[in-house]
Scaffold this active site. Structure first.
Site, PDB file in Angstrom:
ATOM      1  N   CYS A  98      59.750   7.224   8.897  1.00  0.00           N
ATOM      2  CA  CYS A  98      60.740   7.928   9.432  1.00  0.00           C
ATOM      3  C   CYS A  98      62.417   7.391   8.499  1.00  0.00           C
ATOM      4  O   CYS A  98      63.039   6.263   8.657  1.00  0.00           O
ATOM      5  CB  CYS A  98      61.560   8.139  10.708  1.00  0.00           C
ATOM      6  SG  CYS A  98      62.150   9.243  11.257  1.00  0.00           S
ATOM      7  N   CYS A 118      65.801   7.742  11.941  1.00  0.00           N
ATOM      8  CA  CYS A 118      65.272   6.569  12.784  1.00  0.00           C
ATOM      9  C   CYS A 118      64.205   6.008  13.012  1.00  0.00           C
ATOM     10  O   CYS A 118      63.581   5.415  11.809  1.00  0.00           O
ATOM     11  CB  CYS A 118      65.461   8.090  14.567  1.00  0.00           C
ATOM     12  SG  CYS A 118      64.632   9.378  13.989  1.00  0.00           S
ATOM     13  N   SER A 119      62.900   6.657  14.070  1.00  0.00           N
ATOM     14  CA  SER A 119      61.602   6.561  14.066  1.00  0.00           C
ATOM     15  C   SER A 119      60.556   7.640  14.211  1.00  0.00           C
ATOM     16  O   SER A 119      59.918   7.399  15.594  1.00  0.00           O
ATOM     17  CB  SER A 119      61.857   4.877  15.368  1.00  0.00           C
ATOM     18  OG  SER A 119      62.173   5.363  16.869  1.00  0.00           O
ATOM     19  N   CYS A 120      60.513   8.572  13.506  1.00  0.00           N
ATOM     20  CA  CYS A 120      60.234   9.382  14.571  1.00  0.00           C
ATOM     21  C   CYS A 120      58.827   9.346  13.564  1.00  0.00           C
ATOM     22  O   CYS A 120      58.613   8.722  12.424  1.00  0.00           O
ATOM     23  CB  CYS A 120      59.744  11.010  14.136  1.00  0.00           C
ATOM     24  SG  CYS A 120      61.861  11.279  14.254  1.00  0.00           S
TER      25      CYS A 120
END
Length: 229
Positions: A122, A125-127
Site C-alpha cells: 500500500c 498508507c497501510s490498506c
C-alpha cells in the site's frame, strides 16, 4: 465514567470506570495511550458508545487472523472450481466459507505461478485485508517497505528473508481503501494428498502478501506452521 490518574515514578496509571465496573490499566501509559483513554471517556460520557460496545469491537479485531485467509487458500488448492470463483469475485467466494467481508468493498485474489509472482504493497498508507489476515505487520506499514516494494521489489522481499526464483516475473499490486488483495501462493510439492485442514497449516501470512512462499512439508515438521482456528 471517571478516569483516575495515579502518579508512580513519573508514569500514569489509569482506571476506567463504567457504572460499577472498573477496568484497571495497571501499566504505564505513553502520551498517545493516555489520549486514547481520554477519548474513550469522552465518548462514553456523551452517550456515543459504551465500554461493552468497545469491547465487542476489540474482540472482533482480535478474532481476525491469518488463519482465516489460510482457510481460503487451502480451499482454493483442493477445489479448482472454488479457486475460479475466488479469482473472479473474492468477496463472494469468501462468503461461501461464511467469512464476513462487509467492511471491505472489493477483494481481489491473485494466483502466484511458476511464471508470475505477485506481491502486495500500500504505497499511500497501510490498506490491508484485515478481515482475512488480521492486523498488518509493522514492516508492511513502514515507509522503507512501501517505497522499496515499488522501486526494488526483489530487494524488498530479500529484506524480509525471501528470494524469488530469478526466472520468475515479479508484479507489484497496490492495495487501496476500495480494493484489498489476497495472494494464492504456489502449492508446495509433496502435498498432493493432504487434507484441506493440513494444507491451511502451511499457508503463512507472508505468502498471502506475496513476500514469501507457503511452508514446505519439511518446514511444517519443524513446527513452523500457522495455527488454524
Amino acid at each position: 465514567m471517571a478516569t483516575n490518574h495515579d502518579e508512580h515514578n513519573g508514569d500514569q496509571h489509569v482506571h476506567v470506570e463504567d457504572n460499577d465496573t472498573v477496568l484497571p490499566i495497571d501499566h504505564p501509559l505513553d502520551y498517545y495511550q493516555v489520549r486514547t483513554v481520554a477519548l474513550v471517556n469522552l465518548l462514553r460520557e456523551k452517550g456515543i458508545l459504551t465500554l461493552d460496545e468497545l469491547r465487542r469491537v476489540v474482540e472482533q479485531i482480535e478474532a481476525q487472523s491469518p488463519a482465516i485467509g489460510s482457510r481460503v487458500v487451502a480451499r482454493a488448492w483442493v477445489d479448482p472450481a472454488f479457486k475460479e470463483r475466488l479469482l473472479e469475485d473474492g468477496k463472494a467466494a469468501c462468503a461461501e466459507l461464511e467469512i464476513d467481508t462487509d467492511e471491505v468493498e472489493k477483494i481481489v485474489a491473485l494466483e502466484n505461478t511458476d511464471d508470475v509472482h505477485y506481491m502486495v504493497v500500500c504505497t499511500l498508507c497501510s490498506c490491508y485485508p484485515r478481515v482475512l489476515l488480521g492486523q498488518p505487520p509493522t514492516w508492511y506499514k513502514s515507509f522503507p517497505y512501501r517505497s522499496k516494494a515499488v522501486t526494488d521489489p526483489r530487494g524488498a522481499m530479500a529484506d524480509l528473508g525471501y528470494t524469488p526464483p530469478e526466472d520468475i516475473e515479479v508484479r507489484v499490486v497496490d492495495s487501496t481503501a476500495d480494493c484489498r488483495y489476497l495472494i494464492i501462493p504456489r502449492r508446495p510439492k509433496g502435498t498432493e494428498d493432504w487434507t484441506e485442514e493440513r494444507l491451511a497449516a502451511i499457508v503463512t501470512r507472508d505468502s498471502m502478501v506475496g513476500v514469501g512462499e507457503a511452508l514446505t512439508p519439511e518446514q511444517l515438521e519443524e513446527g513452523k506452521g500457522v495455527i488454524v482456528r
